[in-house]
Design a protein around this motif. Structure first.
Motif, PDB file in Angstrom:
ATOM      1  N   LEU A  44       0.850  -1.186   0.000  1.00 55.16           N
ATOM      2  CA  LEU A  44       0.000   0.000   0.000  1.00 55.16           C
ATOM      3  C   LEU A  44       0.890   1.242   0.000  1.00 55.16           C
ATOM      4  CD1 LEU A  44      -1.649  -2.311   1.628  1.00 55.16           C
ATOM      5  CD2 LEU A  44      -3.083  -0.388   2.326  1.00 55.16           C
ATOM      6  N   MET A  45       0.561   2.160  -0.879  1.00 54.37           N
ATOM      7  CA  MET A  45       1.308   3.405  -0.944  1.00 54.37           C
ATOM      8  C   MET A  45       0.370   4.558  -0.591  1.00 54.37           C
ATOM      9  SD  MET A  45       4.371   2.589  -1.670  1.00 54.37           S
ATOM     10  CE  MET A  45       5.041   4.204  -2.017  1.00 54.37           C
ATOM     11  N   LEU A  46       0.772   5.346   0.376  1.00 55.67           N
ATOM     12  CA  LEU A  46      -0.053   6.466   0.796  1.00 55.67           C
ATOM     13  C   LEU A  46      -0.109   7.504  -0.315  1.00 55.67           C
ATOM     14  CD1 LEU A  46      -1.605   7.885   3.143  1.00 55.67           C
ATOM     15  CD2 LEU A  46       0.573   8.927   3.763  1.00 55.67           C
ATOM     16  N   MET A  47      -1.328   7.926  -0.656  1.00 57.26           N
ATOM     17  CA  MET A  47      -1.497   8.965  -1.666  1.00 57.26           C
ATOM     18  C   MET A  47      -1.674  10.334  -1.012  1.00 57.26           C
ATOM     19  SD  MET A  47      -4.226   7.107  -4.165  1.00 57.26           S
ATOM     20  CE  MET A  47      -4.217   8.419  -5.373  1.00 57.26           C
ATOM     21  N   ALA A  48      -2.543  10.380  -0.001  1.00 52.66           N
ATOM     22  CA  ALA A  48      -2.865  11.675   0.594  1.00 52.66           C
ATOM     23  C   ALA A  48      -3.501  11.483   1.953  1.00 52.66           C
ATOM     24  CB  ALA A  48      -3.816  12.454  -0.306  1.00 52.66           C
ATOM     25  N   THR A  49      -3.386  12.521   2.755  1.00 54.61           N
ATOM     26  CA  THR A  49      -4.003  12.585   4.076  1.00 54.61           C
ATOM     27  C   THR A  49      -5.029  13.697   4.051  1.00 54.61           C
ATOM     28  OG1 THR A  49      -1.930  11.888   5.098  1.00 54.61           O
ATOM     29  CG2 THR A  49      -3.574  12.919   6.529  1.00 54.61           C
ATOM     30  N   SER A  50      -6.207  13.391   4.552  1.00 51.00           N
ATOM     31  CA  SER A  50      -7.304  14.338   4.467  1.00 51.00           C
ATOM     32  C   SER A  50      -7.872  14.613   5.851  1.00 51.00           C
ATOM     33  CB  SER A  50      -8.376  13.734   3.547  1.00 51.00           C
ATOM     34  OG  SER A  50      -9.638  14.240   3.811  1.00 51.00           O
ATOM     35  N   ASN A  51      -7.859  15.864   6.254  1.00 50.59           N
ATOM     36  CA  ASN A  51      -8.479  16.270   7.517  1.00 50.59           C
ATOM     37  C   ASN A  51      -9.789  16.974   7.223  1.00 50.59           C
ATOM     38  OD1 ASN A  51      -6.513  15.520   9.654  1.00 50.59           O
ATOM     39  ND2 ASN A  51      -5.179  16.806   8.425  1.00 50.59           N
ATOM     40  N   GLU A  52     -10.802  16.664   8.000  1.00 49.45           N
ATOM     41  CA  GLU A  52     -12.139  17.216   7.777  1.00 49.45           C
ATOM     42  C   GLU A  52     -12.094  18.731   7.731  1.00 49.45           C
ATOM     43  OE1 GLU A  52     -14.216  18.760  10.355  1.00 49.45           O
ATOM     44  OE2 GLU A  52     -15.866  19.067   8.956  1.00 49.45           O
ATOM     45  N   GLY A  53     -12.639  19.287   6.664  1.00 52.81           N
ATOM     46  CA  GLY A  53     -12.725  20.733   6.523  1.00 52.81           C
ATOM     47  C   GLY A  53     -11.467  21.397   6.005  1.00 52.81           C
ATOM     48  N   ALA A  56      -6.532  18.498   1.403  1.00 52.97           N
ATOM     49  CA  ALA A  56      -5.756  17.284   1.606  1.00 52.97           C
ATOM     50  C   ALA A  56      -4.263  17.559   1.416  1.00 52.97           C
ATOM     51  CB  ALA A  56      -6.216  16.203   0.630  1.00 52.97           C
ATOM     52  N   THR A  57      -3.460  16.767   2.100  1.00 53.31           N
ATOM     53  CA  THR A  57      -2.005  16.815   1.939  1.00 53.31           C
ATOM     54  C   THR A  57      -1.593  15.620   1.097  1.00 53.31           C
ATOM     55  OG1 THR A  57      -1.748  17.848   4.096  1.00 53.31           O
ATOM     56  CG2 THR A  57       0.205  16.814   3.126  1.00 53.31           C
ATOM     57  N   TYR A  58      -0.971  15.900  -0.043  1.00 55.61           N
ATOM     58  CA  TYR A  58      -0.631  14.842  -0.981  1.00 55.61           C
ATOM     59  C   TYR A  58       0.820  14.412  -0.804  1.00 55.61           C
ATOM     60  CZ  TYR A  58      -4.997  15.789  -3.414  1.00 55.61           C
ATOM     61  OH  TYR A  58      -6.325  15.927  -3.718  1.00 55.61           O
ATOM     62  N   GLU A  59       1.068  13.139  -1.008  1.00 52.78           N
ATOM     63  CA  GLU A  59       2.428  12.630  -0.982  1.00 52.78           C
ATOM     64  C   GLU A  59       3.151  13.037  -2.274  1.00 52.78           C
ATOM     65  OE1 GLU A  59       3.924  10.820   1.726  1.00 52.78           O
ATOM     66  OE2 GLU A  59       2.157  11.872   2.523  1.00 52.78           O
ATOM     67  N   GLN A  60       4.466  13.051  -2.158  1.00 54.05           N
ATOM     68  CA  GLN A  60       5.275  13.425  -3.313  1.00 54.05           C
ATOM     69  C   GLN A  60       4.984  12.501  -4.480  1.00 54.05           C
ATOM     70  OE1 GLN A  60       9.430  13.494  -2.352  1.00 54.05           O
ATOM     71  NE2 GLN A  60       9.961  14.746  -4.108  1.00 54.05           N
ATOM     72  N   GLY A  61       4.799  13.098  -5.647  1.00 57.35           N
ATOM     73  CA  GLY A  61       4.558  12.312  -6.845  1.00 57.35           C
ATOM     74  C   GLY A  61       3.092  12.049  -7.134  1.00 57.35           C
ATOM     75  N   VAL A  62       2.205  12.414  -6.231  1.00 57.71           N
ATOM     76  CA  VAL A  62       0.772  12.224  -6.452  1.00 57.71           C
ATOM     77  C   VAL A  62       0.196  13.547  -6.935  1.00 57.71           C
ATOM     78  CG1 VAL A  62      -1.438  11.649  -5.396  1.00 57.71           C
ATOM     79  CG2 VAL A  62       0.647  10.465  -4.662  1.00 57.71           C
TER      80      VAL A  62
END
Lengths: 117, 113
Positions: A44-53, A56-62
């Motif tokens: 599994l490769m993390l694409m992004a982290t999303s906080n409500e409201g 999103a924070t995207y990983e490098q290369g996404v």
């Protein structure tokens, strides 16, 4: 408790179209949701982290303009793959966490298999 | 992203045998987790480790958090057919669910009845 669902479980779309994947926390409020991509026989490769409201924070290369993430409520995050291409075919998995758990744990959804023809 | 290497990549064992797999990282993690993934499903958490040197068991599973914080191992005793699947280690820098997980390369386990 702590159930995460994804919809749809499988989707086939034509190249150039967009597809939306939903991730829902069914019995808790998820302040943070994560989107992962998994290619066959890979990790599994993390694409992004999303906080409500928040954005999103995207990983490098996404590419953030290609993979649009919306986390507008505490129980729903969506991932939209825009202008999909065959190389976007993959297994997309979300996970959710909540500070109310007071633990390390992220709860994973069952995944969405995307096939782009 | 952070690379976590697991070994072995795959294992074929007879039912009843014990299994051991490990995970190494080039950097430190404060939490180590072990997951199992069945085909077409999301990962399910097996064991979580919080402290360097910690040894934790969950039924037939035992995992240890390496003293350097850069490695962990998972043992499965007396394997059964339903142990078949892919096992992933994951490192987390923080101690809450809001911190990103970095997954290992996976160990594919096949149990022969």
């Amino acid at each position: 408790g702590a159930v995460v669902s994804q919809h749809p479980s499988r989707v086939i779309c034509k190249s150039g179209t967009s597809v939306k994947i939903e991730c829902r926390s069914l019995d808790f409020q998820a302040t943070t949701m994560f989107w992962y991509r998994q290619f066959p026989k890979q990790s599994l490769m993390l694409m992004a982290t999303s906080n409500e409201g928040s954005k999103a924070t995207y990983e490098q290369g996404v590419e953030k303009d290609k993979f649009l993430i919306n986390h507008a409520s505490l129980t729903l995050s969506t991932l939209t793959v825009t202008s999909a291409h065959p190389e976007d075919s993959s297994f997309y998995i979300c996970s959710a966490s909540s500070p109310g758990f007071n633990t390390y744990e992220q709860y994973f959804g069952p995944g969405t298999r995307l096939t782009v023809t | 992203g952070q690379q976590l290497n697991q070994s072995p990549q795959s294992m074929f064992i007879q039912e009843g045998e014990d299994v051991s797999m490990n995970c190494t990282s080039s950097s430190i993690f404060n939490t180590w987790l072990w997951y199992k993934q069945d085909p077409g499903e999301g990962p399910v958490l097996l064991i979580a480790l919080y402290k360097a040197g910690e040894l934790t068991s969950n039924g037939r599973l035992t995992a240890q958090f390496g003293i350097t914080r850069k490695d962990s191992f998972l043992n499965i005793s007396a394997s059964i057919p339903s142990d078949v699947g892919i096992y992933f280690c994951a490192g987390q820098r923080g101690k809450t669910g809001a911190n990103n997980l970095f997954f290992g390369t996976g160990t594919r386990l096949t149990v022969i009845p």
